[in-house]
Design a protein around this motif. Structure first.
Motif, PDB file in Angstrom:
ATOM      1  N   ARG A  74       0.821  -1.211   0.000  1.00  0.00           N
ATOM      2  CA  ARG A  74       0.000   0.000   0.000  1.00  0.00           C
ATOM      3  C   ARG A  74       0.857   1.264   0.000  1.00  0.00           C
ATOM      4  O   ARG A  74       0.470   2.295  -0.531  1.00  0.00           O
ATOM      5  CB  ARG A  74      -0.886   0.022   1.246  1.00  0.00           C
ATOM      6  CG  ARG A  74      -2.291  -0.429   0.993  1.00  0.00           C
ATOM      7  CD  ARG A  74      -3.080  -0.370   2.288  1.00  0.00           C
ATOM      8  NE  ARG A  74      -3.316  -1.706   2.791  1.00  0.00           N
ATOM      9  CZ  ARG A  74      -4.236  -2.523   2.303  1.00  0.00           C
ATOM     10  NH1 ARG A  74      -5.012  -2.142   1.332  1.00  0.00           N
ATOM     11  NH2 ARG A  74      -4.397  -3.734   2.776  1.00  0.00           N
ATOM     12  N   ASN A  96      -6.818   5.430 -13.828  1.00  0.00           N
ATOM     13  CA  ASN A  96      -8.044   5.375 -13.029  1.00  0.00           C
ATOM     14  C   ASN A  96      -8.175   4.048 -12.306  1.00  0.00           C
ATOM     15  O   ASN A  96      -8.545   3.987 -11.133  1.00  0.00           O
ATOM     16  CB  ASN A  96      -9.267   5.556 -13.940  1.00  0.00           C
ATOM     17  CG  ASN A  96      -9.868   6.931 -13.784  1.00  0.00           C
ATOM     18  OD1 ASN A  96     -10.192   7.332 -12.668  1.00  0.00           O
ATOM     19  ND2 ASN A  96      -9.976   7.662 -14.876  1.00  0.00           N
ATOM     20  N   ALA A  99      -5.720   3.942  -9.517  1.00  0.00           N
ATOM     21  CA  ALA A  99      -6.206   4.793  -8.424  1.00  0.00           C
ATOM     22  C   ALA A  99      -7.288   4.070  -7.618  1.00  0.00           C
ATOM     23  O   ALA A  99      -7.298   4.120  -6.384  1.00  0.00           O
ATOM     24  CB  ALA A  99      -6.747   6.108  -8.988  1.00  0.00           C
ATOM     25  N   ASP A 100      -8.182   3.369  -8.328  1.00  0.00           N
ATOM     26  CA  ASP A 100      -9.242   2.627  -7.630  1.00  0.00           C
ATOM     27  C   ASP A 100      -8.653   1.517  -6.769  1.00  0.00           C
ATOM     28  O   ASP A 100      -9.053   1.322  -5.618  1.00  0.00           O
ATOM     29  CB  ASP A 100     -10.225   2.020  -8.649  1.00  0.00           C
ATOM     30  CG  ASP A 100     -11.069   3.096  -9.321  1.00  0.00           C
ATOM     31  OD1 ASP A 100     -11.142   4.207  -8.740  1.00  0.00           O
ATOM     32  OD2 ASP A 100     -11.634   2.838 -10.396  1.00  0.00           O
ATOM     33  N   ARG A 102      -5.740   1.431  -5.571  1.00  0.00           N
ATOM     34  CA  ARG A 102      -4.997   2.049  -4.472  1.00  0.00           C
ATOM     35  C   ARG A 102      -5.917   2.702  -3.448  1.00  0.00           C
ATOM     36  O   ARG A 102      -5.456   3.282  -2.470  1.00  0.00           O
ATOM     37  CB  ARG A 102      -4.050   3.126  -5.034  1.00  0.00           C
ATOM     38  CG  ARG A 102      -2.903   2.568  -5.855  1.00  0.00           C
ATOM     39  CD  ARG A 102      -1.884   1.937  -4.985  1.00  0.00           C
ATOM     40  NE  ARG A 102      -0.676   1.543  -5.695  1.00  0.00           N
ATOM     41  CZ  ARG A 102       0.265   0.775  -5.157  1.00  0.00           C
ATOM     42  NH1 ARG A 102       0.128   0.353  -3.925  1.00  0.00           N
ATOM     43  NH2 ARG A 102       1.326   0.437  -5.830  1.00  0.00           N
ATOM     44  N   LEU A 104      -7.859   5.358  -3.844  1.00  0.00           N
ATOM     45  CA  LEU A 104      -8.056   6.807  -3.935  1.00  0.00           C
ATOM     46  C   LEU A 104      -9.500   7.070  -4.342  1.00  0.00           C
ATOM     47  O   LEU A 104     -10.059   6.374  -5.181  1.00  0.00           O
ATOM     48  CB  LEU A 104      -7.108   7.415  -4.962  1.00  0.00           C
ATOM     49  CG  LEU A 104      -5.615   7.323  -4.656  1.00  0.00           C
ATOM     50  CD1 LEU A 104      -4.796   7.823  -5.819  1.00  0.00           C
ATOM     51  CD2 LEU A 104      -5.286   8.121  -3.411  1.00  0.00           C
ATOM     52  N   LYS A 105     -10.089   8.111  -3.742  1.00  0.00           N
ATOM     53  CA  LYS A 105     -11.502   8.376  -4.018  1.00  0.00           C
ATOM     54  C   LYS A 105     -11.770   9.859  -4.224  1.00  0.00           C
ATOM     55  O   LYS A 105     -11.035  10.707  -3.738  1.00  0.00           O
ATOM     56  CB  LYS A 105     -12.356   7.870  -2.853  1.00  0.00           C
ATOM     57  CG  LYS A 105     -12.525   6.367  -2.856  1.00  0.00           C
ATOM     58  CD  LYS A 105     -13.589   5.945  -1.847  1.00  0.00           C
ATOM     59  CE  LYS A 105     -13.626   4.436  -1.722  1.00  0.00           C
ATOM     60  NZ  LYS A 105     -12.584   3.904  -0.828  1.00  0.00           N
ATOM     61  N   GLN A 108      -9.721  13.639  -3.958  1.00  0.00           N
ATOM     62  CA  GLN A 108      -8.314  13.285  -3.797  1.00  0.00           C
ATOM     63  C   GLN A 108      -7.822  12.549  -5.037  1.00  0.00           C
ATOM     64  O   GLN A 108      -6.731  12.816  -5.541  1.00  0.00           O
ATOM     65  CB  GLN A 108      -8.171  12.396  -2.559  1.00  0.00           C
ATOM     66  CG  GLN A 108      -6.734  12.207  -2.135  1.00  0.00           C
ATOM     67  CD  GLN A 108      -6.564  10.978  -1.258  1.00  0.00           C
ATOM     68  OE1 GLN A 108      -7.478  10.184  -1.075  1.00  0.00           O
ATOM     69  NE2 GLN A 108      -5.375  10.817  -0.708  1.00  0.00           N
ATOM     70  N   LYS A 109      -8.663  11.652  -5.532  1.00  0.00           N
ATOM     71  CA  LYS A 109      -8.301  10.883  -6.722  1.00  0.00           C
ATOM     72  C   LYS A 109      -8.118  11.817  -7.915  1.00  0.00           C
ATOM     73  O   LYS A 109      -7.124  11.724  -8.636  1.00  0.00           O
ATOM     74  CB  LYS A 109      -9.411   9.866  -6.995  1.00  0.00           C
ATOM     75  CG  LYS A 109      -9.244   9.076  -8.278  1.00  0.00           C
ATOM     76  CD  LYS A 109     -10.335   8.029  -8.392  1.00  0.00           C
ATOM     77  CE  LYS A 109     -10.563   7.610  -9.831  1.00  0.00           C
ATOM     78  NZ  LYS A 109     -11.669   6.677  -9.979  1.00  0.00           N
ATOM     79  N   ARG A 112      -4.839  13.870  -7.477  1.00  0.00           N
ATOM     80  CA  ARG A 112      -3.624  13.081  -7.685  1.00  0.00           C
ATOM     81  C   ARG A 112      -3.446  12.750  -9.162  1.00  0.00           C
ATOM     82  O   ARG A 112      -2.349  12.841  -9.696  1.00  0.00           O
ATOM     83  CB  ARG A 112      -3.665  11.781  -6.870  1.00  0.00           C
ATOM     84  CG  ARG A 112      -3.330  11.914  -5.404  1.00  0.00           C
ATOM     85  CD  ARG A 112      -2.004  12.556  -5.126  1.00  0.00           C
ATOM     86  NE  ARG A 112      -0.865  11.841  -5.700  1.00  0.00           N
ATOM     87  CZ  ARG A 112       0.377  12.319  -5.702  1.00  0.00           C
ATOM     88  NH1 ARG A 112       0.641  13.499  -5.177  1.00  0.00           N
ATOM     89  NH2 ARG A 112       1.356  11.622  -6.230  1.00  0.00           N
ATOM     90  N   HIS A 149      -0.064   7.192  -5.867  1.00  0.00           N
ATOM     91  CA  HIS A 149      -0.566   7.269  -4.486  1.00  0.00           C
ATOM     92  C   HIS A 149       0.454   7.916  -3.556  1.00  0.00           C
ATOM     93  O   HIS A 149       0.339   7.782  -2.342  1.00  0.00           O
ATOM     94  CB  HIS A 149      -0.943   5.882  -3.997  1.00  0.00           C
ATOM     95  CG  HIS A 149       0.181   4.887  -4.105  1.00  0.00           C
ATOM     96  ND1 HIS A 149       0.804   4.617  -5.289  1.00  0.00           N
ATOM     97  CD2 HIS A 149       0.801   4.118  -3.181  1.00  0.00           C
ATOM     98  CE1 HIS A 149       1.766   3.708  -5.088  1.00  0.00           C
ATOM     99  NE2 HIS A 149       1.783   3.411  -3.823  1.00  0.00           N
ATOM    100  N   ASP A 150       1.429   8.627  -4.142  1.00  0.00           N
ATOM    101  CA  ASP A 150       2.441   9.331  -3.371  1.00  0.00           C
ATOM    102  C   ASP A 150       3.090   8.401  -2.333  1.00  0.00           C
ATOM    103  O   ASP A 150       3.036   8.660  -1.131  1.00  0.00           O
ATOM    104  CB  ASP A 150       1.799  10.541  -2.658  1.00  0.00           C
ATOM    105  CG  ASP A 150       2.862  11.532  -2.197  1.00  0.00           C
ATOM    106  OD1 ASP A 150       3.985  11.476  -2.720  1.00  0.00           O
ATOM    107  OD2 ASP A 150       2.557  12.325  -1.298  1.00  0.00           O
TER     108      ASP A 150
END
Lengths: 307, 242
Positions: A74, A96, A99-100, A102, A104-105, A108-109, A112, A149-150
């Motif tokens: 993670r 995308n 991001a999902d 990871r 992210l929502k 914020q998603k 990023r 996700h930085d």
């Protein structure tokens, strides 16, 4: 923080990684150097939890990679060798999806995604299938995916392989601009990359660690470190240069006529050399101190192992 | 998480022509088989039995073709390294892949509805039976799919995965057919023979095609799906590095 102890990986009778131990702290940008087949990629695959080690231990953020792979993953970004991605997706769909996965929502998603797409300058290619993109853009998609996700730990396997010089420069800048409290490990066989990006160089060959220090230290290992290169305007008798105190050896490169003076024990020989030239009134059109030649050190170190 | 993976896989079937080709061929062959070979009209019965009877044979080639790329492609292109280092488990990926392909198969089945309309127009079929047969067919397709995905997890080569899957599926179809059972009749005890026949997809599908939804048939297919997916899971875990 990453701590690796006595890491080994065996494929059949072949030892790909042989008893590696090292620690990496936040802020470290580590360059993994080594010839092809040295075990760089295998080590990275184990660090990211893709391959289990044959023996030894990997701990990241004080968690064991075997027991808590998913928690570690993670906080980890990984660009596998060759930047694989789903070719039938467009970069936008692919990012995308990542991001999902990871987690992210919402806002914020969106932020990023926008930020990362700008960082790797991917905006013009967002809607073409990845399989139709050029190598450079594929690599950027892979990089974007890794930093989306930085992550606190970033592991990049040959991030600049196959890129043109401009793209290489961009990727290096991108890595340097990541915030300072991250751990970055990149593998490469381009030596200049290590001096320009990393603050730590590790040389691996035959699965073993040969060298682990700063790139400057690596340069210091070179015979050419602090050597003086000079070129005379006219042919002159220069045998006296080799006799100067502190000068160990002198070499004349035949085709260019360049003279290289090697110092004893890395002493500073510039003052004596320049004094000698001044006193004799020699005509010199070039005179400079060498930085140390990395490929020389690299070849020397890795040749010992492969023999 | 499975949902995210499912959406990606499902979309990828439609981003590449795989899903369209599959559905088109399935509908065409389904029609050809039931009308020409199955004598749909000549039988003079208002049911879809000739249609469903050919499903095992249709799936035998079509489903492995659909399943072959699921893991082979990931290994070949190296994306397996990507997906396995994301915070998802092998099981989640496996389920996402399986469900996505199973939905495409379900969609293909649903698109055979004109046949159902035809038979309802021509006569008064028992729609309960037809529904049961559809369900049975879908479950059987799932079992074929699980075999195909397991074989795909074993190898980088899609062609090898396809051939392996066809062979294994063929064994499972055939083990209940007359030819095989007759061959073994001489030297196998009836109990062994029954056991062999009970492994066959045909035995379990035939009763469902006739409208009987028995718990053991449904259970058989679900367990077969589970076992083959587990086999695939082991294969992925063992061989992901190669």
């Amino acid at each position: 923080m990453i701590s690796v102890k006595n890491l080994c990986k065996q494929f059949g009778s072949f030892k790909a990684v042989d008893n590696l131990s090292f620690e990496v702290r936040p802020g470290d940008i580590v360059g993994f150097l080594g010839p092809n087949g040295a075990g760089k990629s295998t080590t990275m695959k184990m660090l990211t939890g893709f391959l289990p080690p044959s023996s030894g231990e990997i701990r990241i953020f004080d968690q064991d990679i075997l027991q808590s792979a998913k928690q570690i993953q993670r906080r980890l970004g990984y660009l596998p060798e060759g930047a694989p991605a789903y070719g039938d997706m467009t970069p936008l769909q692919f990012l995308n999806f990542i991001a999902d996965v990871r987690g992210l929502k919402g806002e914020q998603k969106k932020q990023r995604l926008a930020k990362v797409i700008d960082m790797v300058e991917l905006r013009s290619m967002l809607d073409r299938p990845i399989e139709n993109l050029s190598k450079g853009f594929k690599r950027r998609v892979g990089l974007a995916q890794a930093i989306l996700h930085d992550p606190q730990v970033l592991i990049l396997d040959e991030p600049t392989d196959g890129l043109d010089p401009n793209q290489k420069h961009q990727v290096r800048e991108l890595i340097q601009n990541l915030s300072k409290d991250k751990i970055v490990i990149i593998s490469t066989h381009i030596l200049e990359e290590v001096t320009s990006v990393c603050n730590r160089a590790m040389i691996i060959a035959g699965g073993k660690m040969l060298f682990d220090a700063s790139p400057d230290d690596l340069q210091r290992r070179s015979r050419y470190y602090k050597a003086i290169s000079l070129h005379f305007t006219q042919m002159t008798d220069i045998s006296g240069l080799a006799e100067l105190p502190g000068v160990e050896d002198m070499e004349i490169e035949k085709h260019s006529g360049r003279v290289v003076l090697f110092p004893e024990r890395q002493q500073d020989i510039m003052p004596v050399v320049s004094a000698y030239i001044r006193d004799r009134g020699l005509q010199v059109d070039r005179l400079y101190e060498e930085q140390g030649r990395l490929d020389d050190v690299f070849r020397q170190m890795t040749a010992e192992v492969s023999e | 998480m499975v949902g995210t993976l499912f959406r990606r896989e499902f979309a990828s079937y439609f981003a590449t022509p795989v899903a369209y080709v599959f559905i088109l061929i399935f509908l065409m062959l389904g029609g050809v088989f039931s009308f020409y070979i199955g004598n749909f009209y000549e039988r003079g019965q208002a049911d879809l039995l000739p249609f469903f009877n050919f499903h095992p044979w249709l799936y035998l080639f079509l489903v492995p073709a659909m399943a072959m790329r699921s893991w082979s492609e990931e290994r070949k292109s190296g994306t397996i390294e990507l997906i396995m280092t994301l915070p998802v488990t092998i099981w989640q990926v496996m389920l996402g892949k399986f469900l996505a392909a199973w939905m495409v198969l379900g969609l293909a089945l649903i698109l055979t509805f004109p046949l159902w309309l035809t038979v309802n127009y021509l006569g008064n079929p028992d729609n309960g039976i037809i529904l049961a047969a559809y369900l049975g067919s879908w479950l059987m397709a799932g079992a074929f799919l699980a075999i195909g995905m397991c074989m795909s997890a074993l190898t980088k080569s899609q062609v090898v995965a396809f051939i392996l899957a066809v062979v294994v599926c063929f064994l499972f179809v055939l083990s209940g057919s007359g030819i095989v059972l007759d061959a073994f009749k001489g030297w196998m005890s009836p109990m062994m023979l029954d056991t062999l026949a009970s492994f066959s997809f045909l035995t379990h599908f035939e009763s469902m095609a006739k409208g009987v939804i028995a718990l053991n048939d449904v259970g058989y297919f679900l367990i077969a799906i589970g076992i083959w997916l587990y086999g695939g899971f082991l294969a992925v875990e063992q061989k992901k590095a190669e």
